[in-house]
Design an enzyme around this catalytic site. Sequence first.
Site, short mmCIF file in Angstrom:
data_model
loop_
_atom_site.label_atom_id
_atom_site.label_comp_id
_atom_site.label_asym_id
_atom_site.label_seq_id
_atom_site.Cartn_x
_atom_site.Cartn_y
_atom_site.Cartn_z
N LYS A 53 41.16 12.39 -16.26
CA LYS A 53 42.64 12.79 -15.91
C LYS A 53 43.34 13.39 -16.97
O LYS A 53 44.26 13.09 -17.63
CB LYS A 53 43.21 11.43 -15.43
CG LYS A 53 44.56 11.65 -14.67
CD LYS A 53 44.44 12.13 -13.11
CE LYS A 53 45.68 12.70 -12.63
NZ LYS A 53 45.70 13.24 -11.28
N ASP A 74 34.58 2.32 -12.27
CA ASP A 74 34.59 0.90 -11.03
C ASP A 74 34.96 1.69 -9.79
O ASP A 74 34.32 1.36 -8.82
CB ASP A 74 35.66 0.33 -11.53
CG ASP A 74 36.00 -1.01 -10.71
OD1 ASP A 74 34.86 -1.59 -10.28
OD2 ASP A 74 37.13 -1.34 -10.40
N ASP A 102 40.82 12.35 -9.40
CA ASP A 102 41.06 12.50 -7.79
C ASP A 102 40.52 13.68 -7.24
O ASP A 102 40.11 13.29 -5.92
CB ASP A 102 42.72 12.82 -7.87
CG ASP A 102 43.11 13.92 -8.59
OD1 ASP A 102 42.48 14.44 -9.63
OD2 ASP A 102 44.48 14.36 -8.59
N TYR A 142 40.63 -2.02 -19.48
CA TYR A 142 40.18 -3.54 -18.94
C TYR A 142 40.44 -4.29 -20.32
O TYR A 142 40.36 -5.49 -20.20
CB TYR A 142 38.80 -3.47 -18.65
CG TYR A 142 38.55 -3.28 -16.86
CD1 TYR A 142 38.81 -2.03 -16.44
CD2 TYR A 142 37.52 -4.01 -16.38
CE1 TYR A 142 38.35 -1.87 -15.25
CE2 TYR A 142 37.13 -3.93 -15.03
CZ TYR A 142 37.68 -2.84 -14.40
OH TYR A 142 37.45 -2.63 -13.15
N ASP A 165 32.29 2.32 -6.43
CA ASP A 165 32.28 1.71 -5.08
C ASP A 165 32.49 2.74 -3.92
O ASP A 165 31.71 2.72 -2.94
CB ASP A 165 33.68 0.97 -4.92
CG ASP A 165 33.51 -0.71 -5.32
OD1 ASP A 165 32.66 -0.92 -5.99
OD2 ASP A 165 34.05 -1.56 -4.69
C1 IPM Z 1 32.32 -4.40 -10.86
C2 IPM Z 1 33.37 -5.45 -10.34
C3 IPM Z 1 34.12 -5.89 -11.90
C4 IPM Z 1 34.82 -4.80 -12.41
C5 IPM Z 1 35.09 -7.00 -11.42
C6 IPM Z 1 34.47 -8.17 -10.92
C7 IPM Z 1 35.76 -7.47 -12.64
O1 IPM Z 1 34.42 -4.64 -9.67
O2 IPM Z 1 31.68 -4.70 -11.67
O3 IPM Z 1 32.53 -3.13 -10.46
O4 IPM Z 1 35.97 -4.31 -12.16
O5 IPM Z 1 34.08 -4.31 -13.13
MG MG Z 2 33.88 -2.72 -9.01
#
Ligand code: IPM
Ligand code: MG
Length: 349
Positions: free
Chosen positions: A185, A241, A217, A139, A245
């Site tokens: 990884k 990240d 993975d 990032y 999710d």
């Molecule tokens: C998160 C989001 C952010 C990230 C984005 C909005 C930059 O997806 O907080 O998980 O990738 O960190």
């Molecule tokens: Mg995110």
Amino acid sequence: MTFHIVSLPGDGIGPEIMAGTLEVLASLSQKFHFDYEVSEHLMGGRAIDETGSPLPETTLAACQQADAVLLAAIGGPQWQYPTNRPEHGLLQLRKSLELFANIRPTRVSEHTVNLSPLKAEIVAATDLVIVRELTSGIYFGTPSHWDENGAVDTLNYAKNEIERIVHEAFKLAQQRRKKLTSVDKENVLSSSKLWRQTVDRIATQYPDVTVEHLLVDACSMHLLKRPTDFDVIVTENLFGDILSDEASMLPGSLGLSPSASFSESGPALYEPIHGSAPDIAGQNKANPFGMLLSLAMCLRMSVHRDDMATWLENAVDHLIAHKITTPDLGGQSTTNEIFEVLQSHIKEA
Ligand code: IPM
Ligand code: MG
């Protein structure tokens, strides 16, 4: 002493979930005698429109002086400028406040188990925390640029950046079920080889914690196959990240998951992990639970008021149990109705 909160409502559904959450905080603080003040600041797309920057200097200065920062959501299709996006403001905020430790819990309760897209017997009683490194990795690495012919991103980790997040994860595991899964990884990436070596070295300082290494993975598969085996997962920025999710869907909706981000000292940032959902913005349909549970994390971890945090978490559980939820969790309530029910609970209890 008055506790200073900076509120960053941001874009999309952000302002509606923040407004109701701050009203809940106002009522809760009366009930529990908590002395605080809130100042609201611009951030994200609206900040770009009004000031040209997604993180105006006044906003950053206010955050630096705050005791805690609450952020709702940023971004939207109208702000797709290549070098000046709402997301850049968020990354700059994380970097400026040195919020290297991002804590993302996922829990499947008896009330959410049937909302999960996975079978109840697989997800029941899942209780895990992803500890995501938040201020380094791909990032933030330079060089990073692209044109039509090619693109470069750089994945950098300094030894101390790995050490400090790994220590946080071990300490958290010690307070929980004493199991740490480190995700990397290592079969491909140099940064992952250093990551794994660092975890193994630091592990000797936490002999009561069991350590497991997983390739990212494989981890993404195991999260769906045996989610209840995980306790604390520690990983680098991009993997965290993606995996967070994935994990957030275990209880059925991305809209439920809160997060907290910490530095060594200084203010912490609390935000739901979902985005600004521009498709439903302003329609009174947004799930406010991720925001409310982020406030609960703030009350527990920055304000040190377990009583208020527990009250709020139990109230959210109670609403879910009684199907007082937005449609993404199977209910038929609007955002405002959820806030109204919560307000009446605060006043009656
Ligand atoms: C998160 C989001 C952010 C990230 C984005 C909005 C930059 O997806 O907080 O998980 O990738 O960190
Ligand atoms: Mg995110």
